[in-house]
Every structure is written in structure tokens, then in C-alpha cells.
Design a protein around this motif. Structure first.
Motif, PDB file in Angstrom:
ATOM      1  N   GLU A  16       0.826  -1.208   0.000  1.00  0.00           N
ATOM      2  CA  GLU A  16       0.000   0.000   0.000  1.00  0.00           C
ATOM      3  C   GLU A  16       0.861   1.259   0.000  1.00  0.00           C
ATOM      4  O   GLU A  16       0.544   2.243  -0.664  1.00  0.00           O
ATOM      5  N   LYS A 111     -10.282   2.079   0.096  1.00  0.00           N
ATOM      6  CA  LYS A 111      -9.318   1.616  -0.904  1.00  0.00           C
ATOM      7  C   LYS A 111     -10.059   0.681  -1.856  1.00  0.00           C
ATOM      8  O   LYS A 111     -10.541  -0.362  -1.443  1.00  0.00           O
ATOM      9  N   TYR A 115      -6.721  -1.061  -9.294  1.00  0.00           N
ATOM     10  CA  TYR A 115      -5.636  -0.091  -9.180  1.00  0.00           C
ATOM     11  C   TYR A 115      -6.003   1.244  -9.811  1.00  0.00           C
ATOM     12  O   TYR A 115      -5.711   2.308  -9.248  1.00  0.00           O
ATOM     13  N   TYR A 118      -8.013   3.203  -7.511  1.00  0.00           N
ATOM     14  CA  TYR A 118      -7.160   3.670  -6.413  1.00  0.00           C
ATOM     15  C   TYR A 118      -6.415   4.937  -6.852  1.00  0.00           C
ATOM     16  O   TYR A 118      -6.389   5.935  -6.125  1.00  0.00           O
TER      17      TYR A 118
END
Length: 137
Positions: A16, A111, A115, A118
Motif C-alpha cells: 500500500e 481503498k 488499481y 485507487y
């Protein structure tokens, strides 16, 4: 005009941390990131005044001192309580969300699994706080 931020990232998951740093590296401004692996380490950094972050990005699920415990300590400090703290977590527990806002957070971001999602969330988070008027210490 957007400005560079001093960011304290409190996150115990190495992957992370790498993701967050990668997103920020691809932004136009040179934001400075100081990392802490848990709330205990972050409190030491803040008390030593080695950093005075513009914002704190905080995970909730961490060892030693959880994100909620960190927030309780932070918000009792007469100086540190003004640092905007944004939760970046996997916890979609409504009880966590309510408790974080009760303690005075500036935002709560889940979250996402993808990706690209994110990247978009972190970019928007940083862009907003780069434009926001912040209290100077």
C-alpha cells in the motif's frame, strides 16, 4: 494554484505504501511523503517535530496503535489536532466511519480493489488538499 504538500502516510502494508508513493510520483508537484508503519511511530515523529505535515493519510487497521487510537491521541493535542487527517482504508464498517468522523477526521476514503480506481481516488485527494487553504503551524 496547487502547492506541494508535506504528507504523513501512516500505513503498515508495504504494498500500500508503494502504491501511494507511485501515484504521488506521477503527479505534477513534488509532494514530500514521510512514512510511519503504525500510529506509535507516527506519534513519535509528530512529537519530535521532525515533520509538520500539511495532511495525514491514515490507515485504520494497524498493529501497536490502531488508526482510531491514533486519532483519539492526535485530537487531544492542542496543536496537532488541526492537521487534516484523511482515512484511507479497506474498512467499510459503518461503525468505524461514524467513530472517525466523531473524532474529527477530514475525510474517509475506501481503498478500491482496482488499481485504476485507487489512482483516481488518491489523485483527487491530493489535488483537493493541494488547493485547500491549510492552517500554518
Amino acid at each position: 494554484m496547487p502547492r506541494s504538500l508535506n504528507i504523513l502516510l501512516i500505513e503498515d502494508d508495504t504494498i500500500e505504501v508503494m502504491k501511494f508513493n507511485k501515484v504521488l510520483k506521477n503527479l505534477e508537484h513534488n509532494h514530500k511523503i514521510v512514512e510511519a508503519n503504525n500510529g506509535e511511530e507516527a506519534l513519535l515523529l509528530l512529537k519530535e517535530q521532525t515533520i509538520v505535515p500539511d495532511i495525514i493519510v491514515l490507515d485504520l487497521n494497524m498493529p501497536k496503535i490502531t488508526g482510531l487510537e491514533f486519532l483519539e491521541i492526535l485530537k487531544k493535542d492542542d496543536i496537532l489536532k488541526y492537521i487534516p487527517t484523511i482515512i484511507l482504508t479497506t474498512s467499510n464498517n459503518h461503525k468505524d466511519l461514524l467513530e472517525c468522523y466523531r473524532l474529527g477526521i477530514a475525510g474517509y476514503i475506501l481503498k478500491p480493489l482496482k488499481y485504476d480506481d485507487y489512482v483516481e481516488r488518491v489523485k483527487k485527494l491530493i489535488e483537493y488538499w493541494s488547493l485547500n487553504e491549510l492552517i500554518s503551524q
